[in-house]
Design a protein around this motif. Structure first.
Motif, PDB file in Angstrom:
ATOM      1  N   UNK A  26       0.817  -1.214   0.000  1.00  0.00           N
ATOM      2  CA  UNK A  26       0.000   0.000   0.000  1.00  0.00           C
ATOM      3  C   UNK A  26       0.851   1.265   0.000  1.00  0.00           C
ATOM      4  N   UNK A  27       2.097   1.166   0.432  1.00  0.00           N
ATOM      5  CA  UNK A  27       2.980   2.336   0.423  1.00  0.00           C
ATOM      6  C   UNK A  27       3.327   2.771  -1.004  1.00  0.00           C
ATOM      7  N   UNK A  28       3.042   1.914  -1.994  1.00  0.00           N
ATOM      8  CA  UNK A  28       3.313   2.237  -3.396  1.00  0.00           C
ATOM      9  C   UNK A  28       2.023   2.509  -4.171  1.00  0.00           C
ATOM     10  N   UNK A  29       0.936   2.784  -3.454  1.00  0.00           N
ATOM     11  CA  UNK A  29      -0.347   3.010  -4.108  1.00  0.00           C
ATOM     12  C   UNK A  29      -0.338   4.284  -4.955  1.00  0.00           C
ATOM     13  N   UNK A  30      -1.259   4.315  -5.889  1.00  0.00           N
ATOM     14  CA  UNK A  30      -1.462   5.499  -6.722  1.00  0.00           C
ATOM     15  C   UNK A  30      -2.551   6.327  -6.052  1.00  0.00           C
ATOM     16  N   UNK A  31      -2.165   7.524  -5.591  1.00  0.00           N
ATOM     17  CA  UNK A  31      -3.116   8.349  -4.845  1.00  0.00           C
ATOM     18  C   UNK A  31      -2.781   9.826  -5.007  1.00  0.00           C
ATOM     19  N   UNK A  32      -3.818  10.634  -4.882  1.00  0.00           N
ATOM     20  CA  UNK A  32      -3.680  12.090  -4.922  1.00  0.00           C
ATOM     21  C   UNK A  32      -4.293  12.634  -3.639  1.00  0.00           C
ATOM     22  N   UNK A  33      -3.654  13.655  -3.086  1.00  0.00           N
ATOM     23  CA  UNK A  33      -4.051  14.199  -1.798  1.00  0.00           C
ATOM     24  C   UNK A  33      -4.346  15.693  -1.960  1.00  0.00           C
ATOM     25  N   UNK A  34      -5.580  16.041  -2.326  1.00  0.00           N
ATOM     26  CA  UNK A  34      -5.897  17.460  -2.560  1.00  0.00           C
ATOM     27  C   UNK A  34      -5.843  18.284  -1.280  1.00  0.00           C
ATOM     28  N   UNK A  35      -5.332  19.506  -1.435  1.00  0.00           N
ATOM     29  CA  UNK A  35      -5.220  20.418  -0.302  1.00  0.00           C
ATOM     30  C   UNK A  35      -6.422  21.346  -0.179  1.00  0.00           C
ATOM     31  N   UNK A  36      -7.285  21.352  -1.214  1.00  0.00           N
ATOM     32  CA  UNK A  36      -8.495  22.176  -1.171  1.00  0.00           C
ATOM     33  C   UNK A  36      -9.478  21.675  -2.236  1.00  0.00           C
ATOM     34  N   UNK A  37     -10.654  22.307  -2.280  1.00  0.00           N
ATOM     35  CA  UNK A  37     -11.706  21.880  -3.205  1.00  0.00           C
ATOM     36  C   UNK A  37     -11.287  22.062  -4.664  1.00  0.00           C
ATOM     37  N   UNK A  38     -10.554  23.130  -4.956  1.00  0.00           N
ATOM     38  CA  UNK A  38     -10.100  23.355  -6.327  1.00  0.00           C
ATOM     39  C   UNK A  38      -9.177  22.227  -6.789  1.00  0.00           C
ATOM     40  N   UNK A  39      -8.257  21.815  -5.915  1.00  0.00           N
ATOM     41  CA  UNK A  39      -7.377  20.699  -6.272  1.00  0.00           C
ATOM     42  C   UNK A  39      -8.174  19.413  -6.452  1.00  0.00           C
ATOM     43  N   UNK A  40      -9.170  19.218  -5.625  1.00  0.00           N
ATOM     44  CA  UNK A  40      -9.993  18.016  -5.757  1.00  0.00           C
ATOM     45  C   UNK A  40     -10.637  17.957  -7.143  1.00  0.00           C
ATOM     46  N   UNK A  41     -11.119  19.090  -7.642  1.00  0.00           N
ATOM     47  CA  UNK A  41     -11.711  19.142  -8.988  1.00  0.00           C
ATOM     48  C   UNK A  41     -10.662  18.894 -10.060  1.00  0.00           C
ATOM     49  N   UNK A  42      -9.490  19.511  -9.922  1.00  0.00           N
ATOM     50  CA  UNK A  42      -8.403  19.293 -10.882  1.00  0.00           C
ATOM     51  C   UNK A  42      -7.986  17.831 -10.907  1.00  0.00           C
ATOM     52  N   UNK A  43      -7.881  17.221  -9.739  1.00  0.00           N
ATOM     53  CA  UNK A  43      -7.459  15.825  -9.638  1.00  0.00           C
ATOM     54  C   UNK A  43      -8.501  14.904 -10.274  1.00  0.00           C
ATOM     55  N   UNK A  44      -9.774  15.197 -10.058  1.00  0.00           N
ATOM     56  CA  UNK A  44     -10.847  14.391 -10.641  1.00  0.00           C
ATOM     57  C   UNK A  44     -10.811  14.459 -12.170  1.00  0.00           C
ATOM     58  N   UNK A  45     -10.625  15.651 -12.704  1.00  0.00           N
ATOM     59  CA  UNK A  45     -10.552  15.816 -14.165  1.00  0.00           C
ATOM     60  C   UNK A  45      -9.327  15.088 -14.730  1.00  0.00           C
ATOM     61  N   UNK A  46      -8.201  15.146 -14.017  1.00  0.00           N
ATOM     62  CA  UNK A  46      -6.987  14.459 -14.476  1.00  0.00           C
ATOM     63  C   UNK A  46      -7.185  12.951 -14.463  1.00  0.00           C
ATOM     64  N   UNK A  47      -7.870  12.447 -13.457  1.00  0.00           N
ATOM     65  CA  UNK A  47      -8.141  11.004 -13.386  1.00  0.00           C
ATOM     66  C   UNK A  47      -9.017  10.575 -14.557  1.00  0.00           C
ATOM     67  N   UNK A  48      -9.998  11.392 -14.908  1.00  0.00           N
ATOM     68  CA  UNK A  48     -10.851  11.086 -16.062  1.00  0.00           C
ATOM     69  C   UNK A  48     -10.030  11.063 -17.349  1.00  0.00           C
ATOM     70  N   UNK A  49      -9.116  12.010 -17.528  1.00  0.00           N
ATOM     71  CA  UNK A  49      -8.244  11.995 -18.706  1.00  0.00           C
ATOM     72  C   UNK A  49      -7.392  10.728 -18.717  1.00  0.00           C
ATOM     73  N   UNK A  50      -6.909  10.336 -17.545  1.00  0.00           N
ATOM     74  CA  UNK A  50      -6.087   9.129 -17.443  1.00  0.00           C
ATOM     75  C   UNK A  50      -6.879   7.883 -17.820  1.00  0.00           C
ATOM     76  N   UNK A  51      -8.148   7.840 -17.445  1.00  0.00           N
ATOM     77  CA  UNK A  51      -8.999   6.706 -17.833  1.00  0.00           C
ATOM     78  C   UNK A  51      -9.013   6.571 -19.362  1.00  0.00           C
ATOM     79  N   UNK A  52      -9.137   7.694 -20.060  1.00  0.00           N
ATOM     80  CA  UNK A  52      -9.141   7.670 -21.527  1.00  0.00           C
ATOM     81  C   UNK A  52      -7.790   7.229 -22.072  1.00  0.00           C
TER      82      UNK A  52
END
Length: 175
Positions: free
Chosen positions: A92-118
């Protein structure tokens, strides 16, 4: 004004090396996040029992390198379809994870994850986790690749990841 993202995608040496190659990145700190032990050591995190992920706090100037490039590079430098591992690094120490520091980062991270899915054709297991305290790793882990360019792991694992990021984001590579 700079921005900091905290991202985990396998061994922090690889993320550190790849991000340091990009213009506009002003600092990279390797460390531990997401666990329940204060001030964990590398040895403790490697057991997989602290709950921490190896991560980097990457600080960048969004006027020089857009946030989307930082995040797309993250999804380029590791395989986000591997659950709790990157290659031979397992736990688990090598997991793929993002740790947003605020709501704006959470939105950016979500959009990036969607691009990665594609990009990856689905199956992305990257999590978005609450940002707990980030503990910088021991000094010898900071800028490890530059300090140890001939080290076997760096040559076999980090170099291909750095080269992949350099090729895909050539316009942002440091001169």
């Amino acid at each position: 004004m700079t921005t900091t993202f905290i991202l985990a995608g396998g061994c922090f040496w690889c993320l550190d090396a790849a991000y340091r190659a990009l213009d506009g990145v002003t600092d990279v700190v390797s460390g531990y996040i997401g666990g329940d032990v204060a001030n964990p050591s590398y040895e403790a995190v490697c057991t997989g029992r602290t709950g921490h992920a190896e991560a980097v706090a990457v600080t960048f100037d969004p006027e020089t390198i857009p946030a989307d490039v930082i995040l797309d590079a993250f999804f380029t430098m590791h395989d986000p379809r591997q659950l709790n591992r990157q290659g031979a690094d397992v736990g688990t120490q090598y997991r793929s994870a993002m740790f947003p520091l605020d709501a704006e980062q959470e939105q950016l991270f979500s959009a990036a994850r969607e691009r990665a899915e594609d990009i990856w054709g689905g199956g992305v297991v990257t999590t978005t986790e609450p940002a707990s305290e980030f503990f910088p790793a021991e000094e010898y882990h900071q800028d490890f690749f530059a300090k140890n360019p001939g080290q076997g792991y760096c040559l076999a694992v980090a170099v291909p990841k750095v080269n992949k990021v350099r090729a895909r984001f050539a316009e942002y590579v440091r001169a």
